[in-house]
Scaffold this active site. Structure first.
Site, mmCIF file in Angstrom:
data_model
loop_
_atom_site.group_PDB
_atom_site.id
_atom_site.type_symbol
_atom_site.label_atom_id
_atom_site.label_comp_id
_atom_site.label_asym_id
_atom_site.label_seq_id
_atom_site.Cartn_x
_atom_site.Cartn_y
_atom_site.Cartn_z
ATOM 1 N N GLY A 22 0.816 -1.205 0.000
ATOM 2 C CA GLY A 22 0.000 0.000 0.000
ATOM 3 C C GLY A 22 0.850 1.255 0.000
ATOM 4 N N GLY A 24 0.895 5.328 1.468
ATOM 5 C CA GLY A 24 0.337 6.278 2.407
ATOM 6 C C GLY A 24 0.920 7.654 2.195
ATOM 7 N N VAL A 29 4.569 0.867 1.592
ATOM 8 C CA VAL A 29 4.677 -0.288 2.476
ATOM 9 C C VAL A 29 4.817 -1.544 1.613
ATOM 10 C CG1 VAL A 29 3.603 -1.605 4.318
ATOM 11 C CG2 VAL A 29 3.276 0.876 4.212
ATOM 12 N N LYS A 44 8.326 -0.256 5.655
ATOM 13 C CA LYS A 44 7.794 1.043 5.245
ATOM 14 C C LYS A 44 8.966 1.903 4.799
ATOM 15 C CE LYS A 44 4.480 3.238 7.506
ATOM 16 N NZ LYS A 44 3.432 3.586 6.525
ATOM 17 N N ASP A 136 -3.436 9.305 14.391
ATOM 18 C CA ASP A 136 -4.085 9.067 13.095
ATOM 19 C C ASP A 136 -4.749 7.698 13.101
ATOM 20 O OD1 ASP A 136 -4.954 9.523 10.504
ATOM 21 O OD2 ASP A 136 -3.105 8.798 9.590
#
Length: 588
Positions: A22, A24, A29, A44, A136
């Protein structure tokens, strides 16, 4: 990220980046593998434009170091932080294989939602105790996986990344209202300050809990900073006002968690958790896990355990089962200690003894014990187990002889594992099945599982059998109740299944809160569906029935819980094909 910029195939030390998981705001990641062992990790990698900023690089490593100090079963562990592929700052983390909370069909039952929130709060409490605030928290950052006992486990990811993002902006940009989190889950004060406060995480998890229970966000799609500042006293409807199945005591806990002013919220994750536990005890199925799995009947030979705070001045010797490096099950006939109570433990094996502490995480009541054919008691998880404790547990388990696997059960488990999580597929039913067919198939599945229950099985197979029974029960709960099935079918676009629910007596009044939640999560869908319904009625009046049917189909795809719409749709189906289709008997 395009293929040119992808780091797939590159190395991070001895690891190979296998797949992009993914993207961000802070980084990409990747799933990484250690070729000699096959072990998998998450890496990451900071985005190159951010890595060019010295302040961001420094904050990235500082936050990673802080997060690495949080060691808890409900937090994805940070293992290392250093330059990675291309010299880009990278964080090596535990790989959590599971389903993000954002992908789960909603709403959840109050029992399951409460159990999940309690787990997340346990992880937050551990992080806050070490001075680490998430800032978050959102459904994408909570992953549902399984522990070594096969029980569902919630893990929180990405601590500190909002703080890393804040290093990208100047004071002037921050003052202008730059958002450092996910607007729908940000506490109101986060629009005004970048200073971390644990009550920001309380607020975010309260919003998550509200959505788990109702299927919708308390403030629609989220509120922009200007709205937050102008509407100081804005309050959403309480969850139990949207769905009468939600206990008011649980509803009020959510409302306190999302209070506008920080001082009106729970002061800590622990206080939020205790409020949920209190609400949980007043609900019909008190449990600390999403699936109540029975304890094993096999007790380790030679391991002696004593537990304190069980109503005696001295620690009591107890029988135990399910002993692992993470915890154990205490066989206990008396009143169990409260959930979340911390107990002193003493374990002895072959002349070696050590003292540790554990937290009570689930009760097995007398009624559950009778139903499962086991002893009553409670599960305890070790609080930060030491290497000595892990070694002692491993030694005590090494000599335990287990029966061989049951080949017939192994075949059944293999077949059911391959059918996925969809309850229709799991039960071998079409998504047009009647409620009688669902009931009969669930009864047959229960009897099939019970066929193996009295056999002598190895621990691994017994746990898989328990999970299989839990899956049968979950499928029965999802498809056996018209309102719950309608919500599931709506998320899958199964209009025939919803028609079955309406034919079974599901009313507009019952389904309306769920419909409103469904539409709120899909802005614009209701207006588009309404326009298609109007067009379909016009076409129907002109006897253009085929075109009208197509319009109704499109409208119900957008607004699947519109009961009047279903009545028009199925009435038209009968007019067009009265002899060729078996249709649910929905009254107009």
């Amino acid at each position: 990220m395009d293929e040119v910029n992808s780091l797939v195939g590159q190395r991070h030390g001895p690891l190979i980046l296998e797949r992009l998981l993914g993207l961000g705001a802070v980084g990409a990641v990747y799933l990484a593998m250690h070729p000699p062992t096959g072990a998998r990790f998450t890496v990451k990698v900071l985005h190159p434009p951010l890595a060019a900023n010295a302040n961001v690089r420094t904050r990235f490593y500082v936050e990673a170091q802080a997060a690495s100090r949080v060691l808890h079963r409900n937090v994805a562990r940070v293992l290392d932080a250093r330059p990675g592929p291309g010299g880009l700052p990278s964080i090596l983390m535990e790989y959590v294989e599971g389903e993000p909370l954002s992908c789960m069909p909603l709403p959840l039952s109050p029992v399951d939602a409460t159990a999940l929130l309690i787990q997340v709060l346990e992880g937050l409490e551990a992080a806050h105790a070490r001075g680490v605030v998430h800032c978050d928290l959102k459904p994408d950052n909570v992953v549902i996986t399984r522990d070594k006992q096969g029980q569902r486990l919630a893990k929180v990811l990405d601590f500190g990344m909002a703080s890393v993002l804040s290093a990208c902006f100047s004071q002037e940009e921050m003052a202008a209202g730059v958002s450092l989190g996910s607007p729908a889950y940000m506490a109101p004060e986060q629009w005004e300050t970048s200073a971390a406060d644990t009550r920001m995480d309380v607020y975010a998890l309260g919003v998550i809990g509200y959505r788990l229970l109702t299927g919708r966000l308390p403030f629609g799609r989220g509120r922009m900073g200007e709205v937050l500042l102008k509407q100081q006293e804005l309050r959403p409807p309480a969850p139990h006002a949207l769905d009468a199945r939600i206990p008011p005591v649980l509803s009020m806990v959510m409302m306190q968690a999302i209070a506008r002013r920080p001082e009106e919220r729970f002061p800590s994750a622990r206080d939020f958790q205790l409020a949920l536990i209190t609400a949980q005890r007043r609900m019909s199925r008190p449990t600390m896990t999403l699936e109540a799995v029975a304890p094993s009947t096999q007790e380790p030979m030679g391991l002696q355990v004593r537990v304190g705070n069980l109503g005696s001045l001295e620690p009591l010797p107890v029988r135990v089962s399910d002993v692992t490096s993470e915890g154990l099950f205490v066989i206990f006939d008396g009143p169990p200690p409260p959930l979340a109570a911390r107990l002193p433990l003493e374990l002895s094996f072959q002349g070696r003894s050590l003292v540790c502490v554990g937290d009570v995480v689930r009760h097995v009541s007398q009624d559950e014990a009778v139903a499962w054919g086991v002893s009553a008691g409670f599960f305890v998880h070790f609080a930060e187990p030491s290497e000595m404790l892990t070694a002692l547990v491993a030694q005590s388990s090494a000599g335990a002889a287990e029966p061989p696997p049951d080949p017939e059960l192994a075949q059944l488990l293999s077949r059911t594992a391959a059918v996925g999580q969809d309850p229709y597929t799991f039960l071998g039913l079409p998504n047009t099945a009647s409620f009688d067919e669902i009931r009969q198939r669930c009864e047959a599945a229960v009897n099939r599982v019970a066929h193996f229950w009295g056999r002598t099985l190895p621990r691994s197979q017994r746990r898989e059998l328990e999970l299989l029974r839990a899956r049968v029960d979950a499928a029965r709960r999802t498809l056996g109740d018209p309102l719950t099935r309608a919500g599931f079918d709506a998320s899958r676009g199964n209009t025939f299944g919803i028609a079955r629910c309406i034919a079974a007596g599901l009313s507009e009044q019952q389904v309306e809160p769920m419909r409103r939640a469904f539409l709120c999560a899909r802005p614009g869908s209701e207006a588009q569906a309404q326009a298609l319904f109007v067009q379909a009625r016009s076409l129907e009046a002109q006897e253009a029935l085929k075109a009208a049917l197509q319009c109704y189909t499109q409208a119900l795809t957008l607004d699947p819980l519109n009961i009047p719409g279903h009545r028009y749709y199925w009435a038209l189906q009968r007019r067009m094909r009265p002899m060729t289709m078996s249709l649910p008997a929905i009254q107009r």
